[in-house]
Design a protein around this motif. Structure first.
Motif, PDB file in Angstrom:
ATOM      1  N   ASN A  44      30.131  -1.765   8.224  1.00 45.76           N
ATOM      2  CA  ASN A  44      30.916  -2.860   8.786  1.00 45.76           C
ATOM      3  C   ASN A  44      31.919  -3.439   7.800  1.00 45.76           C
ATOM      4  O   ASN A  44      32.924  -4.015   8.222  1.00 45.76           O
ATOM      5  N   VAL A  45      31.668  -3.305   6.504  1.00 41.75           N
ATOM      6  CA  VAL A  45      32.696  -3.681   5.529  1.00 41.75           C
ATOM      7  C   VAL A  45      33.918  -2.784   5.723  1.00 41.75           C
ATOM      8  O   VAL A  45      35.065  -3.254   5.734  1.00 41.75           O
ATOM      9  N   GLU A  46      33.673  -1.504   5.878  1.00 42.29           N
ATOM     10  CA  GLU A  46      34.786  -0.574   6.087  1.00 42.29           C
ATOM     11  C   GLU A  46      35.485  -0.859   7.414  1.00 42.29           C
ATOM     12  O   GLU A  46      36.720  -0.775   7.505  1.00 42.29           O
ATOM     13  N   LYS A  47      34.707  -1.195   8.442  1.00 44.85           N
ATOM     14  CA  LYS A  47      35.315  -1.500   9.728  1.00 44.85           C
ATOM     15  C   LYS A  47      36.217  -2.730   9.639  1.00 44.85           C
ATOM     16  O   LYS A  47      37.351  -2.738  10.142  1.00 44.85           O
ATOM     17  N   VAL A  48      35.708  -3.784   8.981  1.00 49.40           N
ATOM     18  CA  VAL A  48      36.513  -5.002   8.819  1.00 49.40           C
ATOM     19  C   VAL A  48      37.746  -4.714   7.978  1.00 49.40           C
ATOM     20  O   VAL A  48      38.845  -5.219   8.260  1.00 49.40           O
ATOM     21  N   ALA A  49      37.575  -3.907   6.927  1.00 46.07           N
ATOM     22  CA  ALA A  49      38.718  -3.583   6.063  1.00 46.07           C
ATOM     23  C   ALA A  49      39.811  -2.859   6.858  1.00 46.07           C
ATOM     24  O   ALA A  49      41.010  -3.105   6.657  1.00 46.07           O
ATOM     25  N   ASN A  50      39.388  -1.987   7.756  1.00 51.33           N
ATOM     26  CA  ASN A  50      40.373  -1.269   8.564  1.00 51.33           C
ATOM     27  C   ASN A  50      41.071  -2.187   9.562  1.00 51.33           C
ATOM     28  O   ASN A  50      42.236  -1.972   9.913  1.00 51.33           O
ATOM     29  N   GLU A  51      40.360  -3.230  10.022  1.00 50.41           N
ATOM     30  CA  GLU A  51      40.931  -4.142  11.011  1.00 50.41           C
ATOM     31  C   GLU A  51      41.734  -5.270  10.373  1.00 50.41           C
ATOM     32  O   GLU A  51      42.476  -5.973  11.072  1.00 50.41           O
TER      33      GLU A  51
END
Length: 719
Positions: free
Chosen positions: A537-544
């Motif tokens: 989810n860190v990666e998901k937030v970073a992408n968003e």
């Protein structure tokens, strides 16, 4: 003779003649000798005649003696016959005496015993002792193995009828007395919980157990003589004691729930503002724990109070998102510690209560599981001394265990329900309470199993532990789900994500709770699930992320994760710690490289073009002859970046980096130092390209490495 007559062989006739002559000489000598001994022969004959006369005399005497002995023999035969009859009579008299003594010793009950059985006092210690002795004597009399023929004696039949009447009378008296005791205790209102409310303790039943254990031997007698009355007493005891325990346990858990609900203070205004800056989630109790949304029984009013409170406040620290939005002081450690003490107190009160009751039931109703089979006494071969087979004995032990377990289940039928209700309430107040409950419950289950793996307490706590473990798993699943549902604000920079700091504080809390715990494996599995969800989810937030660069979000959050895992030293997350470090360094380097292209943008593009021409096959010393990359173009680009402009560009870069980075992680100086190193590396690379592609041109940058070091240092100090 053969030697002297060597010629015998050669002259046999001469030899034979010689022998004949010598024989005649010898015969003559014999005749003369016989004639000389005639006198002695006459004397011998005379002696023989006298001996014959003596023999005739002796034979006459022997005949008279024989007649006398015949008379004595007849008399002795008569005496022997008389003695045999006397011996038979004595034997019969002895056997009759043995039978009489047997009947008197084993089939006779003293008047004192009869009086005790008929009207003995069952309330005083002396009366109980007299009844015990009388009942044991009666049982011994009734269990005597009668010999053949005894059943034909009228006295024996009358005695057996007396014994049966005494048995029934005493069994009825004992049953009525104990029934009254059980009923009185079941309706006794004196042992209410009001006096135990302040310290949250259960009433002790040791005085009742102590009083009733005086009747244990009588219960064993009743079990052996009147099975129906024994089982009826067992049912009566279970019926009335279950009501007593249900009332006490219900009140006990009611107080525990009130105290537990009191640990949760209204956090309105405490977390709301900080939380609303990132995410708004409705953390009401129903959505957290739909399966345990209602409390039953006596807790209905308390449930209303709790659920109404949930509409105006969140469950305290019920997720990693919540924890991530609190400061250390916001975490109400005192409340959680108080909850832990309350839950431990509840288990500590229930444990001795159940063990004491089970021990009492085993002793009072004589359901102990003996290791050996006791041998019965053999009295003069008259009492049975049979030993049951081992298989039958094991079956008996198993049956007695089942009876104890069944009685305990009926007496404490409300414990498991109340425990599950208490656990549901604790879980609603704060889902992280499941950590405390898992550790405490596991420890008590482990302790109970060490005492008796098949005990009611061990079985019940094991069942409740399944519920606690299910709540713990649900808590972890909820945290993961809330991470997945997390949305960032488009107007503010991201910084350290709430569930990242929440994981840190969750891990700190869990490490404190699970220190030396038996269920460490459950926590390790939860750690792995949570950290993988955090990573994803860190990666998901970073992408968003739109406001904050992706590299910054990844760098800051994975740096925080790496620092947390390094500090807590969680062995099962070593691989994740190394992965977090790798991601942090990769994205730090990526962010530095991407950012440094902006202050010297034209110079950077110029040399990228130079490198492209060399890559296409143009010789390095011939690059300066390319129209777009000749010396004049190089000087023109270099002049656009005097030292003053470079410093200004670096100052703007510093401000932009400062805007990107959050204050909590304090990575600004780390990033700035990395940019300085990268800038110096690029500077040296540019100088190297000038030296190789523009040899002898005397073209240099308008600022030196020392100038750059001063620029970076002064900019960092000025801010």
């Amino acid at each position: 003779m053969m030697v002297t007559c060597e010629y015998a062989i050669s002259n046999a006739e001469a030899f034979a003649e010689k022998l004949f002559k010598e024989l005649q000489v010898l015969d003559g000598a014999n005749i003369q000798s016989i004639m000389a001994s005639e006198k002695q022969v006459n004397i011998l004959m005379q002696l023989l005649d006298e001996a014959l006369g003596e023999v005739d005399t002796i034979e006459g005497k022997l005949s008279s003696y024989e007649e006398m002995l015949q008379s004595v023999k007849e008399q002795m035969d008569q005496i022997s016959q008389s003695n045999r009859l006397i011996q038979i009579s004595n034997t019969n008299n002895g056997k009759l005496l043995d039978e009489i003594q047997f009947l008197v010793n084993y089939m006779d009950l003293s008047k004192g015993h009869i009086r005790a059985l008929q009207e003995g006092d069952l309330t005083s210690p002396k009366g109980i002792e007299a009844c015990i002795n009388a009942s044991e004597a009666l049982l011994q009399c009734m269990n005597v193995a009668l010999r053949p023929g005894h059943d034909k004696l009228m006295a024996m039949n009358q005695q057996q009828l007396l014994f049966a009447e005494l048995r029934d009378t005493f069994a009825r008296r004992l049953t009525n007395h104990l029934n009254n005791v059980f009923v009185h205790q079941g309706h006794d209102q004196s042992s209410t919980l009001s006096q135990h409310t302040a310290e949250l303790t259960l009433p002790k039943h040791s005085p009742l157990h102590r009083d009733l254990l005086r009747y244990a031997k009588l219960m064993e007698w009743l079990k052996n003589t009147h099975r129906e009355k024994y089982e009826g007493l067992s049912r009566t005891y279970v019926e009335y004691m279950s009501k007593l325990y249900e009332r006490e346990i219900k009140e006990f858990f009611e107080v525990a729930k009130i105290k537990m609900a009191g640990t949760s203070k209204d956090p309105k205004g405490k977390f709301g503002k900080r939380y609303d800056s990132h995410v708004k989630l409705n953390m009401n109790y129903a959505c957290l724990h739909g399966s345990s949304g209602k409390l039953t029984g006596s807790t209905s009013s308390l449930n209303k109070l709790t659920v109404q409170g949930s509409n105006s406040r969140r469950s305290q620290s019920s997720s990693l998102l919540d924890m991530g939005n609190m400061s250390a002081s916001d975490l109400d450690v005192a409340d959680r510690t108080k909850f832990d003490k309350i839950f431990e107190q509840v288990l500590s009160e229930l444990e001795p209560l159940c063990l004491a009751e089970q021990d009492f039931i085993s002793k009072f109703f004589k359901l102990q599981q003996h290791l050996t089979v006791p041998e019965t006494e053999d009295l003069d071969g008259s009492l049975p001394s049979k030993k049951p087979p081992q298989a039958e004995h094991r079956h008996s032990l198993s049956s007695e265990k089942d009876i104890v377990r069944l009685m305990m289940n009926k007496i404490f039928q409300s414990i498991e329900t109340e425990l599950n209700s208490l656990i549901a309430l604790g879980d609603k107040i704060d889902s992280f309470h499941s950590l405390y409950m898992l550790v405490k419950m596991s420890h008590h289950v482990w302790t109970a199993e060490n005492v008796d793996p098949a005990s009611y307490l061990s079985t019940t706590l094991g069942n409740v532990l399944v519920t606690v473990k299910r709540n713990f798993d649900k808590c972890i699943s909820n945290q993961i789900r809330q991470m997945e549902e997390f949305k960032i604000s488009k107007k503010s920079k991201v910084g350290i994500l709430p569930f990242v700091t929440g994981f840190e504080e969750f891990a700190e809390l869990a490490e404190t709770i699970f220190r030396n715990a038996e269920r460490r494996g459950d926590l390790d599995k939860a750690y792995v699930k949570l950290i993988r969800a955090v990573f994803m989810n860190v990666e998901k937030v970073a992408n968003e992320s739109q406001k904050t660069p992706r590299d910054v979000v990844m760098m800051e959050n994975f740096h925080h994760i790496f620092s947390t895992l390094s500090r807590l030293k969680i062995s099962c997350l070593d691989a994740e710690r190394r992965e977090a470090k790798h991601k942090y360094t990769d994205h730090l380097q990526s962010y530095v490289i991407n950012s440094l292209g902006q202050p010297l943008e034209k110079l950077n593009h110029f040399f990228e073009g130079v490198e492209a021409r060399v890559a296409q096959g143009v010789r390095e010393e011939e690059v300066s002859y390319q129209l777009a990359f000749n010396k004049q173009e190089l000087r023109k680009v270099i002049k656009e970046y005097p030292g003053k402009e470079v410093k200004k560009g670096l100052d703007n870069l510093y401000k932009k980096v400062d805007k990107h980075l959050c204050e909590e992680e304090s990575l600004l100086q780390v990033v700035w130092h990395s940019m300085q190193d990268e800038f110096i590396r690029q500077y040296k690379h540019f100088e190297d390209l000038i030296g190789r592609c523009y040899p002898g041109s005397g073209i240099t940058m308008e600022f030196t490495i020392q100038d750059m070091l001063e620029y970076f240092s002064s900019i960092a100090q000025s801010h």
